[in-house]
Design a protein around this motif. Structure first.
Motif, PDB file in Angstrom:
ATOM      1  N   GLY A  36      58.188   3.508  51.918  1.00 39.16           N
ATOM      2  CA  GLY A  36      57.750   4.722  51.253  1.00 39.16           C
ATOM      3  C   GLY A  36      57.979   4.715  49.756  1.00 39.16           C
ATOM      4  O   GLY A  36      57.321   5.439  49.025  1.00 39.16           O
ATOM      5  N   MET A  37      58.879   3.905  49.280  1.00 40.54           N
ATOM      6  CA  MET A  37      59.156   3.897  47.853  1.00 40.54           C
ATOM      7  C   MET A  37      58.426   2.785  47.116  1.00 40.54           C
ATOM      8  O   MET A  37      58.912   2.249  46.135  1.00 40.54           O
ATOM      9  N   VAL A  38      57.227   2.477  47.572  1.00 37.76           N
ATOM     10  CA  VAL A  38      56.361   1.571  46.825  1.00 37.76           C
ATOM     11  C   VAL A  38      56.022   2.230  45.489  1.00 37.76           C
ATOM     12  O   VAL A  38      55.502   1.600  44.585  1.00 37.76           O
ATOM     13  N   LEU A  51      64.846  -1.347  42.384  1.00 37.76           N
ATOM     14  CA  LEU A  51      65.036  -0.249  43.323  1.00 37.76           C
ATOM     15  C   LEU A  51      65.566  -0.711  44.674  1.00 37.76           C
ATOM     16  O   LEU A  51      66.417  -0.052  45.269  1.00 37.76           O
ATOM     17  N   PHE A  52      65.110  -1.845  45.163  1.00 35.00           N
ATOM     18  CA  PHE A  52      65.455  -2.240  46.528  1.00 35.00           C
ATOM     19  C   PHE A  52      66.705  -3.120  46.643  1.00 35.00           C
ATOM     20  O   PHE A  52      67.446  -2.997  47.612  1.00 35.00           O
ATOM     21  N   VAL A  53      66.965  -3.996  45.710  1.00 28.83           N
ATOM     22  CA  VAL A  53      68.076  -4.941  45.855  1.00 28.83           C
ATOM     23  C   VAL A  53      69.453  -4.267  45.747  1.00 28.83           C
ATOM     24  O   VAL A  53      70.298  -4.455  46.632  1.00 28.83           O
ATOM     25  N   PHE A 110      65.523   2.326  37.468  1.00 29.64           N
ATOM     26  CA  PHE A 110      65.485   2.175  38.918  1.00 29.64           C
ATOM     27  C   PHE A 110      66.796   1.704  39.556  1.00 29.64           C
ATOM     28  O   PHE A 110      67.047   2.029  40.718  1.00 29.64           O
ATOM     29  N   VAL A 111      67.640   0.974  38.861  1.00 30.14           N
ATOM     30  CA  VAL A 111      68.914   0.557  39.466  1.00 30.14           C
ATOM     31  C   VAL A 111      69.801   1.762  39.787  1.00 30.14           C
ATOM     32  O   VAL A 111      70.306   1.875  40.918  1.00 30.14           O
TER      33      VAL A 111
END
Length: 181
Positions: free
Chosen positions: A61-63, A85-87, A13-14
């Motif tokens: 949306g990217m849950v 994914l988010f950070v 995910f990174v």
């Protein structure tokens, strides 16, 4: 075993976080490939089910990353996948915004913005094609997708929820899912 999956979630995910030009939809094809084909964490059917759950859930949306993490490694997996994914993308966006905001009026800034738009669109299209292949949408799915695209292209302010409802109704009627509709 669990430590390996946690590390795997980070390693999956990174990079997607850092390459999600165009938003979350741009990385769906890659996530599907990594989680189904490369790591075998999910079956193609599991991926579609988790994708549907992630779209129905409130929030970003990217849950999808969160539900994949939860599916393969429980609550810790959900937390790790979400942060992975988010950070990184959030930090990158903040840094790029801070750096480029002072150059908004310069030609290279406009060229960069305009040049990245087709990249994002292409990545989103790859995600749609990947999902279409996995679900075996067939001619009916293709027809509904083309109709939805045409509606939203020619009438940009048309309510998306109505387009979704129309697509679902057409599919239900065509597949005989609603008796007496």
């Amino acid at each position: 075993m669990r430590d390996g999956i946690i590390t795997g979630l980070i390693l999956v995910f990174v990079p997607f976080s850092l390459t999600s030009i165009g938003g979350g939809g741009a990385i769906i094809a890659g996530i599907q490939n990594e989680t189904v084909n490369v790591h075998n964490w999910l079956s193609a059917e599991d991926f579609i089910h988790l994708f549907a759950v992630s779209r129905a859930a409130p929030g970003p949306g990217m849950v999808l990353a969160t539900v994949i993490g939860w599916h393969v490694a429980g609550w810790l997996g959900a937390l790790v996948a979400s942060l992975a994914l988010f950070v990184p993308s959030s930090l990158l966006c903040y840094a790029v915004f801070r750096w480029t905001n002072t150059h908004r009026e310069k030609k290279w800034h406009r060229v960069m913005r305009e040049g990245l738009a087709p990249v994002g669109i292409g990545l989103i299209m790859a995600g749609v094609i990947s999902l279409f292949r996995v679900t075996n949408g067939g001619l009916l799915g293709l027809s509904i997708a083309c109709l939805a695209t045409a509606i939203l292209y020619f009438i940009p302010k048309f309510p998306v929820l109505i387009v979704l409802a129309l697509g679902g109704a057409i599919a239900a009627v065509a597949l005989g899912g609603w008796q007496g509709f």
